[in-house]
Design an enzyme around this catalytic site. Structure first.
Site, short mmCIF file in Angstrom:
data_model
loop_
_atom_site.label_atom_id
_atom_site.label_comp_id
_atom_site.label_asym_id
_atom_site.label_seq_id
_atom_site.Cartn_x
_atom_site.Cartn_y
_atom_site.Cartn_z
N CYS A 115 1.95 5.74 -0.21
CA CYS A 115 2.48 4.60 0.54
C CYS A 115 3.88 4.20 0.09
CB CYS A 115 1.53 3.41 0.44
SG CYS A 115 -0.12 3.75 1.09
N HIS A 248 5.71 -2.49 2.92
CA HIS A 248 4.63 -1.57 3.27
C HIS A 248 3.48 -2.40 3.83
CE1 HIS A 248 1.40 1.20 3.18
NE2 HIS A 248 0.81 0.66 2.11
N ASN A 278 -2.51 0.45 8.29
CA ASN A 278 -1.75 1.02 7.17
C ASN A 278 -1.39 2.45 7.52
OD1 ASN A 278 -0.90 2.18 4.76
ND2 ASN A 278 -2.41 1.12 3.50
#
Length: 321
Positions: A115, A248, A278
């Site tokens: 990520c 993020h 996500n």
């Protein structure tokens, strides 16, 4: 400002056509729209078609970024692609994008920091430009996380989606609109908290994503707060100098908890997790494209980018758009 610095010239995004809502997931597993929204803020996510690869998503996002920058692929001399879900073990997904764009010169390679991947890729490209080894670069975050999810495991399968985002970077001098600094960290002691249980040198299979959610949450808030403080201190700035946080998109609780610790209100945070879920390395450029596209982010705004991912890896960047 003196010396060679890195400037953002354009941003582009691509999301697969298929939208999977929380209600659709609730029809096939023990969950509900209310349960998912309460814990994550997610209401839907995009899922790549069976014949869509990570490189396909990345290629479309790259074309849109180049169009926004008014540049042609032949002007690029570097592609850095962040992904944890490459098309193949090798060659790199970046070289597939390079071929798709018709770019025959320069260099193209992948980086893998899950990520945090886009921040890592951005730092790599920034250092190439500052060192004079590159004049223009394409930085991409692209993922097909739907391919590594265990769709029988509610705690992880509801969290992720697919997508890609890209930025075009160019060298500049004596222009206040530039990337101020990047800050990267990792701590491999926590590799068993967020990982995929497979790989070519261990199990010979791809495996599925596994996560210890509560532990990840605690580390995320602490690590993100510290790296943001580090970035601000390195540039002699306080939180009040930030026009927009482009984080993020892990989940809404992490976004809000980090903002509270930094004293940055929700009204200064770009949020796309509700629509995208996500998307790992793709989430920051997707959020950046959303903020630029709807006019919230404008020329001269101070942006804070931050992320944490499996490994653990984490990082932040400050930039004047």
């Amino acid at each position: 400002m003196t010396g060679r610095r890195t400037q953002f010239r354009g941003v582009g995004a691509y999301l697969p056509e298929r939208i999977v809502t929380n209600d659709e997931l609730a029809a096939r597993m023990d969950t509900s729209d209310a349960w998912i929204r309460e814990r994550t803020g997610i209401r839907e996510r995009r899922i790549a078609a069976p014949d869509e690869k990570t490189s396909d998503l990345a290629l479309e996002a790259s074309r849109r970024a180049l169009a926004a920058a008014g540049r042609d692929a032949c002007e690029l001399d570097l592609i850095v692609l962040a992904t944890a879900t490459p098309d193949r073990t090798f060659p790199s997904t970046a070289t597939a994008v390079q071929a798709g764009l018709g770019m025959t010169g320069g260099a193209a390679f992948d980086v893998q920091a899950v990520c945090s991947g886009f921040i890592y890729a951005l730092a790599v490209a920034d250092n190439f430009i500052r060192a004079g080894q590159s004049r223009s670069a394409l930085v991409i975050g692209a993922e097909t996380f739907s391919r590594i999810l265990d769709w029988n495991e509610r705690e992880t399968s509801v969290l992720f989606g697919d997508g890609a985002g890209a930025v075009v970077l160019e060298a500049c001098e004596d222009d206040p609109r530039h990337l101020l600094s990047t800050h990267l960290h990792s701590d491999g002691r926590h590799g068993d908290m967020l990982y995929v249980d497979g790989g070519p040198s261990s199990t010979r299979t791809v495996g599925h994503l596994r996560m210890k959610g509560r532990e990840v949450f605690k580390h995320a808030v602490t690590n993100l707060t510290e790296v943001v403080d580090e970035a601000l201190a390195a540039n002699g700035l306080g939180p009040e100098a930030i026009d927009w946080v482009v984080p993020h998109q892990a989940n809404l609780r992490i976004l809000r908890a980090t903002g509270r610790k930094l004293g940055i209100g929700d009204d200064r945070v770009i949020v796309t997790v509700d629509r995208h879920a996500n998307t790992s390395a793709a989430s920051i450029p997707l959020a950046l494209a959303a903020g630029v596209g709807d006019g919230r982010i404008s020329e001269g705004d101070m942006l804070l980018l931050e992320a944490m991912g499996g490994g653990f890896t984490w990082g932040a960047a400050l930039a004047r758009w």
